[in-house]
Design an enzyme around this catalytic site. Structure first.
Site, mmCIF file in Angstrom:
data_model
loop_
_atom_site.group_PDB
_atom_site.id
_atom_site.type_symbol
_atom_site.label_atom_id
_atom_site.label_comp_id
_atom_site.label_asym_id
_atom_site.label_seq_id
_atom_site.Cartn_x
_atom_site.Cartn_y
_atom_site.Cartn_z
ATOM 1 N N ARG A 88 -83.880 33.565 3.063
ATOM 2 C CA ARG A 88 -83.441 32.285 2.522
ATOM 3 C C ARG A 88 -84.593 31.508 1.892
ATOM 4 O O ARG A 88 -84.370 30.424 1.345
ATOM 5 C CB ARG A 88 -82.886 31.450 3.676
ATOM 6 C CG ARG A 88 -81.427 31.072 3.577
ATOM 7 C CD ARG A 88 -81.178 30.184 4.763
ATOM 8 N NE ARG A 88 -79.900 29.573 4.826
ATOM 9 C CZ ARG A 88 -78.787 30.117 5.288
ATOM 10 N NH1 ARG A 88 -78.774 31.370 5.654
ATOM 11 N NH2 ARG A 88 -77.684 29.422 5.365
ATOM 12 N N ARG A 127 -62.874 25.370 6.653
ATOM 13 C CA ARG A 127 -63.161 26.617 7.371
ATOM 14 C C ARG A 127 -62.988 26.470 8.885
ATOM 15 O O ARG A 127 -63.400 25.475 9.476
ATOM 16 C CB ARG A 127 -64.615 27.011 7.062
ATOM 17 C CG ARG A 127 -65.124 28.170 7.886
ATOM 18 C CD ARG A 127 -66.299 28.806 7.260
ATOM 19 N NE ARG A 127 -67.527 28.023 7.405
ATOM 20 C CZ ARG A 127 -68.704 28.447 6.955
ATOM 21 N NH1 ARG A 127 -68.799 29.603 6.335
ATOM 22 N NH2 ARG A 127 -69.776 27.709 7.129
ATOM 23 N N ARG A 160 -67.232 24.498 12.567
ATOM 24 C CA ARG A 160 -68.678 24.422 12.777
ATOM 25 C C ARG A 160 -69.160 22.986 12.630
ATOM 26 O O ARG A 160 -68.757 22.291 11.717
ATOM 27 C CB ARG A 160 -69.394 25.319 11.757
ATOM 28 C CG ARG A 160 -69.487 26.762 12.221
ATOM 29 C CD ARG A 160 -70.018 27.674 11.176
ATOM 30 N NE ARG A 160 -71.153 27.133 10.432
ATOM 31 C CZ ARG A 160 -71.806 27.816 9.495
ATOM 32 N NH1 ARG A 160 -71.435 29.044 9.195
ATOM 33 N NH2 ARG A 160 -72.812 27.285 8.848
HETATM 34 P P1 ADP Z 1 -74.271 28.757 5.623
HETATM 35 O O1 ADP Z 1 -74.760 29.837 4.720
HETATM 36 O O2 ADP Z 1 -72.803 28.554 5.552
HETATM 37 O O3 ADP Z 1 -75.022 27.452 5.480
HETATM 38 P P2 ADP Z 1 -75.315 30.152 8.018
HETATM 39 O O4 ADP Z 1 -74.424 30.492 9.124
HETATM 40 O O5 ADP Z 1 -75.879 31.273 7.213
HETATM 41 O O6 ADP Z 1 -74.479 29.147 7.116
HETATM 42 O O7 ADP Z 1 -76.545 29.265 8.538
HETATM 43 C C1 ADP Z 1 -76.346 28.096 9.297
HETATM 44 C C2 ADP Z 1 -77.678 27.427 9.598
HETATM 45 O O8 ADP Z 1 -78.525 28.319 10.345
HETATM 46 C C3 ADP Z 1 -78.517 27.049 8.380
HETATM 47 O O9 ADP Z 1 -78.155 25.798 7.835
HETATM 48 C C4 ADP Z 1 -79.937 27.053 8.981
HETATM 49 O O10 ADP Z 1 -80.198 25.892 9.715
HETATM 50 C C5 ADP Z 1 -79.887 28.211 9.953
HETATM 51 N N1 ADP Z 1 -80.303 29.494 9.308
HETATM 52 C C6 ADP Z 1 -79.535 30.596 9.122
HETATM 53 N N2 ADP Z 1 -80.226 31.569 8.500
HETATM 54 C C7 ADP Z 1 -81.479 31.083 8.276
HETATM 55 C C8 ADP Z 1 -82.662 31.588 7.656
HETATM 56 N N3 ADP Z 1 -82.711 32.813 7.127
HETATM 57 N N4 ADP Z 1 -83.748 30.779 7.611
HETATM 58 C C9 ADP Z 1 -83.734 29.552 8.132
HETATM 59 N N5 ADP Z 1 -82.653 29.005 8.720
HETATM 60 C C10 ADP Z 1 -81.536 29.750 8.802
#
Ligand code: ADP
Ligand code: ZN
Length: 214
Positions: A88, A127, A160
């Site tokens: 990310r 969702r 969520r």
């Molecule tokens: P979405 O893509 O719908 O925002 P996710 O379930 O992928 O939801 O992620 C939810 C939260 O988890 C993010 O907003 C972040 O706080 C954390 N998170 C998930 N993946 C990462 C990552 N690769 N790096 C940093 N934070 C992460």
């Protein structure tokens, strides 16, 4: 088969990852799911991650990189995996490349889901997710047969805590700033495959399969 799913929150990465997982019999690795489980278990990781997640900001790079480093070495990843929500940031992408080099592995494709912002907000606010099996529903688009109950396992559906308007806006900003630049990163590597992420689940899945096999 090793895939990365890229795209803004609500783009449908999780839904498509679950379908790919069934089709190719390889695990979905969702950092979001791993972190949410840790929050629910109230363990060290969960306590560290919760504040960032509730605010819609990113959990520190070292934390998620550490999770992935261990996860991709597990036995069920030997035949491949689907990364959903990781990398990310550019730091995460660079570290991932480093880890893959060490393991002498490569990525087959980076699927970039493109969906317009208005549609994303509608998807996220409606969702609902199953607490037990992680199946996803939408109050308008894909309602469960019984309100609040999972069609597959009778588990309770929940919304969520980060799927509220203020946090969604923040997540979109974070995506644009931190994650969108990865499109360029992977297109320079020649791996990026962009697809239209609007439409129904089955339609999108057939686009995904076409891209994966091309
Ligand atoms: P979405 O893509 O719908 O925002 P996710 O379930 O992928 O939801 O992620 C939810 C939260 O988890 C993010 O907003 C972040 O706080 C954390 N998170 C998930 N993946 C990462 C990552 N690769 N790096 C940093 N934070 C992460
Ligand atoms: Zn369920």
């Amino acid at each position: 088969m090793r895939l990365i799913l890229l795209g803004p929150p609500g783009a449908g990465k999780g839904t498509q990852a679950k379908l790919l997982m069934k089709k190719y019999n390889i695990p979905q690795i969702s950092t979001g799911d791993i972190l949410r489980r840790a929050v629910q278990d109230d363990n060290d990781l969960g306590r560290k991650a919760k504040t960032s997640m509730d605010a819609g900001s990113l959990v520190p790079d070292e934390t998620v990189i550490g999770l992935i480093r261990e996860r991709i070495r597990e036995a069920d990843c030997a035949r491949g995996f689907i990364l959903d929500g990781f990398p990310r940031t550019e730091v995460q992408a660079e570290k991932l490349d480093e880890m893959l080099r060490e393991l002498e592995l490569t990525i087959d494709a980076v699927l970039d889901f493109s969906v317009d912002a208005e549609e994303l907000v509608l998807r996220l606010t409606g969702r609902r997710t199953c607490r037990e099996c992680g199946a996803m529903f939408h109050v308008d688009g894909r309602p469960p047969k019984r309100s609040g109950v999972c069609d597959h396992c009778d588990g309770a559906l929940y919304q969520r805590p980060d799927d509220n308007q203020a946090t969604i806006t923040k997540r979109m900003e974070v995506y644009e700033k931190e994650t969108a630049p990865l499109k360029k990163y992977y297109s320079q590597q020649g791996n990026l495959k962009t697809l239209e992420g609007a439409g129904d689940t089955e339609q999108i899945f057939s686009r995904v399969c076409q891209l994966v096999s091309s």
